[in-house]
Enzyme design. Structure first.
Site, mmCIF file in Angstrom:
data_model
loop_
_atom_site.group_PDB
_atom_site.id
_atom_site.type_symbol
_atom_site.label_atom_id
_atom_site.label_comp_id
_atom_site.label_asym_id
_atom_site.label_seq_id
_atom_site.Cartn_x
_atom_site.Cartn_y
_atom_site.Cartn_z
ATOM 1 N N THR A 150 0.861 -1.301 -0.024
ATOM 2 C CA THR A 150 -0.046 0.032 0.015
ATOM 3 C C THR A 150 0.904 1.165 0.241
ATOM 4 O O THR A 150 1.675 1.473 0.783
ATOM 5 C CB THR A 150 -0.741 0.031 1.284
ATOM 6 O OG1 THR A 150 -1.678 -1.286 1.275
ATOM 7 C CG2 THR A 150 -1.762 1.157 1.266
ATOM 8 N N CYS A 167 25.469 5.029 11.014
ATOM 9 C CA CYS A 167 25.249 3.537 10.876
ATOM 10 C C CYS A 167 26.561 2.758 11.298
ATOM 11 O O CYS A 167 26.296 1.769 11.893
ATOM 12 C CB CYS A 167 25.214 3.182 9.290
ATOM 13 S SG CYS A 167 23.918 4.000 8.342
#
Length: 355
Positions: free
Chosen positions: A242, A328
């Site tokens: 979606t 990260c």
């Protein structure tokens, strides 16, 4: 009356940015009022679908491509995986060799390492002391079985800009597809996929005052890739699920603002950068790295003269928020693979300020 303590200045924008107020305002109606599913055929759904396509056009305008060549993802990491894995899987007849660089983001390096376990060959190009590749070494690394070159635009730790235009020309002349991680470039410097002969490119919304959880993969129209996520056929069948309408609308608004305000924002970035560089140099706190090469205006790499980066950032924690490198990598508490590839000694004195 006790005054409220002054908040530290946020100087870690290469990690993430605040959502612009105008971006947030554009998103809210699609959480509250216009919450229809963009895949539905009724008017409620069509309203959401139209908003998505408007956003797609704004994204395409920012990097100079047709809006039909824009695929919405959850962010650069997904886009990188979709580009590299999707392209290699769809083009096995072209070869099994990939060229990348030792200083790429971990999302690229980890994807390439995974593909090596599947039988792909990967060449990891070296860089010089400034983090730049050798164009002659790139040419020499292209073989008959080379199907993909993956080189980032701006390094997320150093801010150094690779010679993307020349890389694109080499790829085009060699008949090899060129993928570029432009996460730290889009919105900070002019990025033109046509001018730079880029076949695929990615970036994330949260790096340019848009929301987290939304990103882009640009894919030239004739490039074939296999989807990572199969489902209802969204995004031309390349990314099922979606539509996340509010985030897509927010990203589109962020791109529109950048297009409209680029020159003034660029001037402000340069002004702020010079102010920061002067502070660190005139007060004998640190040395600005990579001054002899082109860097993006928002990332400043500094070598501290006495303190370690961790000690300095702790001492200055009430004044500034900055980092020792990629967010990260910081989470893993490991030595920077970027600085290691550059041959930097005593990496514990390097800080990254990003504005």
């Amino acid at each position: 009356m006790i005054s409220k303590p002054k908040s530290p200045e946020y100087l870690d924008s290469a990690s993430t940015t605040k959502v612009d107020d105008k971006v947030l305002k554009s998103m809210i109606p699609f959480f509250t009022e216009n919450y229809g599913n963009a895949s539905s055929n009724h008017d409620f759904g069509k309203l959401a679908k139209n908003a998505i396509e408007k956003a797609r056009t704004k994204v395409g305008e920012l990097i100079n491509c047709d809006e039909k060549e824009i695929i919405f993802t959850s962010g650069s990491t997904e886009s990188i995986n979709l580009a590299i894995k999707g392209y290699t899987e769809s083009n096995t007849e072209k070869g099994n060799h990939i060229i990348t660089v030792k200083t790429e983001h971990k999302a690229v390096l980890s994807t390439c390492e995974y593909l090596e376990t599947k039988g792909y060959e990967v060449t990891y190009l070296d860089v010089d002391e400034n983090g730049l590749i050798s164009l002659s070494e790139l040419r020499d690394a292209v073989y008959e079985n080379t199907l993909l070159i993956a080189i980032m635009y701006v390094n997320n730790e150093t801010g150094v800009i690779q010679p993307i235009n020349e890389i694109g020309k080499i790829a085009r002349e060699s008949g090899v597809t060129f993928f570029c991680d432009a996460t730290q470039a889009v919105g900070k410097i002019k990025v033109d996929v046509e001018e730079d002969s880029i076949d695929m490119l990615c970036f994330s919304g949260h790096k340019l005052n848009g929301p987290k959880g939304i990103g882009v993969l640009y894919k030239r129209g004739d490039i074939e890739i296999t989807p990572l996520i199969h489902g209802g056929g969204q995004e031309g069948g390349l990314r099922g699920g979606t539509y996340n309408t509010p985030l897509i609308v927010g990203l589109g608004k962020a791109c529109e603002l950048i297009n409209n305000e680029f020159e003034s924002n660029f001037s402000k970035l340069i002004e702020k950068r010079l102010e920061i560089e002067k502070y660190y140099e005139s007060n004998n706190i640190g040395i600005i790295n990579f001054k002899s090469v082109k860097t993006a205006p928002h990332i400043i790499s500094i070598r501290l003269k006495t303190l370690t980066s961790e000690d300095y950032l702790i001492i200055k924690s009430k004044e500034i928020i900055a980092s020792t490198g990629s967010a990260c990598n910081s989470a893993l508490m490991e030595e920077s693979h970027v600085l290691k590839a550059l041959g930097v000694k005593n990496t514990k004195r390097i800080i990254r300020i990003s504005i």
